[in-house]
Design a protein around this motif. Structure first.
Motif, PDB file in Angstrom:
ATOM      1  N   THR A  68       0.827  -1.206   0.000  1.00 40.24           N
ATOM      2  CA  THR A  68       0.000   0.000   0.000  1.00 40.24           C
ATOM      3  C   THR A  68       0.860   1.253   0.000  1.00 40.24           C
ATOM      4  O   THR A  68       0.597   2.206  -0.740  1.00 40.24           O
ATOM      5  CB  THR A  68      -0.934   0.002   1.223  1.00 40.24           C
ATOM      6  OG1 THR A  68      -1.737  -1.173   1.193  1.00 40.24           O
ATOM      7  CG2 THR A  68      -1.820   1.227   1.236  1.00 40.24           C
ATOM      8  N   LEU A  71       2.376   1.641  -3.462  1.00 38.88           N
ATOM      9  CA  LEU A  71       1.374   2.086  -4.440  1.00 38.88           C
ATOM     10  C   LEU A  71       1.057   3.566  -4.261  1.00 38.88           C
ATOM     11  O   LEU A  71       0.889   4.291  -5.246  1.00 38.88           O
ATOM     12  CB  LEU A  71       0.099   1.248  -4.319  1.00 38.88           C
ATOM     13  CG  LEU A  71       0.187  -0.174  -4.860  1.00 38.88           C
ATOM     14  CD1 LEU A  71      -1.104  -0.949  -4.550  1.00 38.88           C
ATOM     15  CD2 LEU A  71       0.454  -0.185  -6.356  1.00 38.88           C
ATOM     16  N   ASN A  72       0.982   4.024  -3.014  1.00 36.18           N
ATOM     17  CA  ASN A  72       0.744   5.449  -2.759  1.00 36.18           C
ATOM     18  C   ASN A  72       1.902   6.293  -3.281  1.00 36.18           C
ATOM     19  O   ASN A  72       1.692   7.369  -3.857  1.00 36.18           O
ATOM     20  CB  ASN A  72       0.530   5.703  -1.265  1.00 36.18           C
ATOM     21  CG  ASN A  72      -0.808   5.186  -0.772  1.00 36.18           C
ATOM     22  OD1 ASN A  72      -1.737   5.008  -1.550  1.00 36.18           O
ATOM     23  ND2 ASN A  72      -0.901   4.939   0.511  1.00 36.18           N
ATOM     24  N   VAL A  74       3.887   5.528  -5.758  1.00 35.96           N
ATOM     25  CA  VAL A  74       3.809   5.512  -7.217  1.00 35.96           C
ATOM     26  C   VAL A  74       2.734   6.490  -7.693  1.00 35.96           C
ATOM     27  O   VAL A  74       2.949   7.248  -8.648  1.00 35.96           O
ATOM     28  CB  VAL A  74       3.516   4.080  -7.737  1.00 35.96           C
ATOM     29  CG1 VAL A  74       3.106   4.094  -9.199  1.00 35.96           C
ATOM     30  CG2 VAL A  74       4.731   3.187  -7.538  1.00 35.96           C
ATOM     31  N   GLU A  75       1.603   6.518  -7.018  1.00 32.44           N
ATOM     32  CA  GLU A  75       0.518   7.425  -7.405  1.00 32.44           C
ATOM     33  C   GLU A  75       0.946   8.885  -7.231  1.00 32.44           C
ATOM     34  O   GLU A  75       0.688   9.721  -8.102  1.00 32.44           O
ATOM     35  CB  GLU A  75      -0.741   7.139  -6.582  1.00 32.44           C
ATOM     36  CG  GLU A  75      -1.946   7.955  -7.000  1.00 32.44           C
ATOM     37  CD  GLU A  75      -2.361   7.708  -8.446  1.00 32.44           C
ATOM     38  OE1 GLU A  75      -2.910   8.658  -9.037  1.00 32.44           O
ATOM     39  OE2 GLU A  75      -2.145   6.615  -8.980  1.00 32.44           O
ATOM     40  N   ARG A  76       1.617   9.194  -6.114  1.00 33.42           N
ATOM     41  CA  ARG A  76       2.106  10.562  -5.918  1.00 33.42           C
ATOM     42  C   ARG A  76       3.116  10.938  -7.000  1.00 33.42           C
ATOM     43  O   ARG A  76       3.109  12.063  -7.502  1.00 33.42           O
ATOM     44  CB  ARG A  76       2.741  10.703  -4.532  1.00 33.42           C
ATOM     45  CG  ARG A  76       1.725  10.871  -3.422  1.00 33.42           C
ATOM     46  CD  ARG A  76       2.358  11.355  -2.131  1.00 33.42           C
ATOM     47  NE  ARG A  76       3.428  10.514  -1.629  1.00 33.42           N
ATOM     48  CZ  ARG A  76       3.269   9.469  -0.825  1.00 33.42           C
ATOM     49  NH1 ARG A  76       2.060   9.136  -0.424  1.00 33.42           N
ATOM     50  NH2 ARG A  76       4.300   8.763  -0.417  1.00 33.42           N
ATOM     51  N   SER A  77       3.963   9.994  -7.365  1.00 34.93           N
ATOM     52  CA  SER A  77       4.949  10.269  -8.417  1.00 34.93           C
ATOM     53  C   SER A  77       4.259  10.524  -9.751  1.00 34.93           C
ATOM     54  O   SER A  77       4.664  11.412 -10.506  1.00 34.93           O
ATOM     55  CB  SER A  77       5.920   9.095  -8.560  1.00 34.93           C
ATOM     56  OG  SER A  77       6.702   8.946  -7.413  1.00 34.93           O
ATOM     57  N   ARG A  78       3.224   9.778 -10.043  1.00 35.38           N
ATOM     58  CA  ARG A  78       2.482   9.988 -11.296  1.00 35.38           C
ATOM     59  C   ARG A  78       1.806  11.355 -11.310  1.00 35.38           C
ATOM     60  O   ARG A  78       1.817  12.049 -12.328  1.00 35.38           O
ATOM     61  CB  ARG A  78       1.442   8.887 -11.482  1.00 35.38           C
ATOM     62  CG  ARG A  78       2.032   7.575 -11.907  1.00 35.38           C
ATOM     63  CD  ARG A  78       0.965   6.542 -12.148  1.00 35.38           C
ATOM     64  NE  ARG A  78       1.575   5.265 -12.501  1.00 35.38           N
ATOM     65  CZ  ARG A  78       1.020   4.081 -12.297  1.00 35.38           C
ATOM     66  NH1 ARG A  78      -0.179   4.015 -11.733  1.00 35.38           N
ATOM     67  NH2 ARG A  78       1.642   2.986 -12.644  1.00 35.38           N
ATOM     68  N   LEU A  79       1.211  11.736 -10.178  1.00 33.86           N
ATOM     69  CA  LEU A  79       0.573  13.053 -10.106  1.00 33.86           C
ATOM     70  C   LEU A  79       1.605  14.165 -10.262  1.00 33.86           C
ATOM     71  O   LEU A  79       1.358  15.154 -10.954  1.00 33.86           O
ATOM     72  CB  LEU A  79      -0.173  13.205  -8.777  1.00 33.86           C
ATOM     73  CG  LEU A  79      -1.458  12.391  -8.628  1.00 33.86           C
ATOM     74  CD1 LEU A  79      -2.000  12.504  -7.207  1.00 33.86           C
ATOM     75  CD2 LEU A  79      -2.497  12.833  -9.638  1.00 33.86           C
ATOM     76  N   LYS A  82       2.536  14.370 -13.855  1.00 36.13           N
ATOM     77  CA  LYS A  82       1.462  15.004 -14.629  1.00 36.13           C
ATOM     78  C   LYS A  82       1.494  16.522 -14.440  1.00 36.13           C
ATOM     79  O   LYS A  82       1.411  17.278 -15.418  1.00 36.13           O
ATOM     80  CB  LYS A  82       0.108  14.450 -14.194  1.00 36.13           C
ATOM     81  CG  LYS A  82      -1.052  14.994 -14.977  1.00 36.13           C
ATOM     82  CD  LYS A  82      -2.358  14.388 -14.509  1.00 36.13           C
ATOM     83  CE  LYS A  82      -3.526  14.998 -15.247  1.00 36.13           C
ATOM     84  NZ  LYS A  82      -4.811  14.473 -14.777  1.00 36.13           N
TER      85      LYS A  82
END
Length: 132
Positions: A68, A71-72, A74-79, A82
């Motif tokens: 978890t 994954l968090n 990775v999501e912060r890195s994607r945001l 972007k």
């Protein structure tokens, strides 16, 4: 000479004892690994099985928590990626609009690296930097 041999015999016996101890520890650890993998469970008491199940559940929860967290991240890195790409696109548009208008924003002249006062007199090149 007898002292040397007796000392050697004592060392050899001590070495043999350590080797046997390490061998038994190795076998114990191999059995523990097999049991964690779900093999070699025969001969285990009910309470040992419950304890093993508890250890496996704790390990599973730890792995899920780590998953978890990753994954968090990775999501912060994607945001962040972007946002950075959007900002980059916006800056490109601003530069294009400034170049299209022929805007003469602030310019930075290159500085002379010479310390001589006479060399600092109006040495301007045709290159300038425009800041938006």
């Amino acid at each position: 000479m007898e002292q040397i041999l007796s000392r050697y015999g004592y060392i050899a016996a001590d070495h043999r004892q350590r080797e046997e101890s390490m061998t038994s520890e190795f076998k114990r650890l191999q059995l523990a690994i097999e049991r964690v993998k779900g093999k070699e469970l025969e001969g285990m008491s009910f309470s040992d099985l419950i304890s093993l199940e508890s250890q496996l559940n704790d390990s599973l929860l730890s792995v899920k928590d780590q998953k978890t967290i990753l994954l968090n991240q990775v999501e912060r890195s994607r945001l962040q990626e972007k946002r950075t790409l959007e900002e980059n696109q916006l800056l490109r548009k601003q530069i294009e609009s400034m170049v299209g208008r022929g805007s003469s924003g602030p310019q930075v002249e290159p500085e002379s690296s010479s310390s001589d006062e006479n060399d600092k007199e109006d040495h301007h090149s045709g290159t300038s930097l425009q800041l938006g």
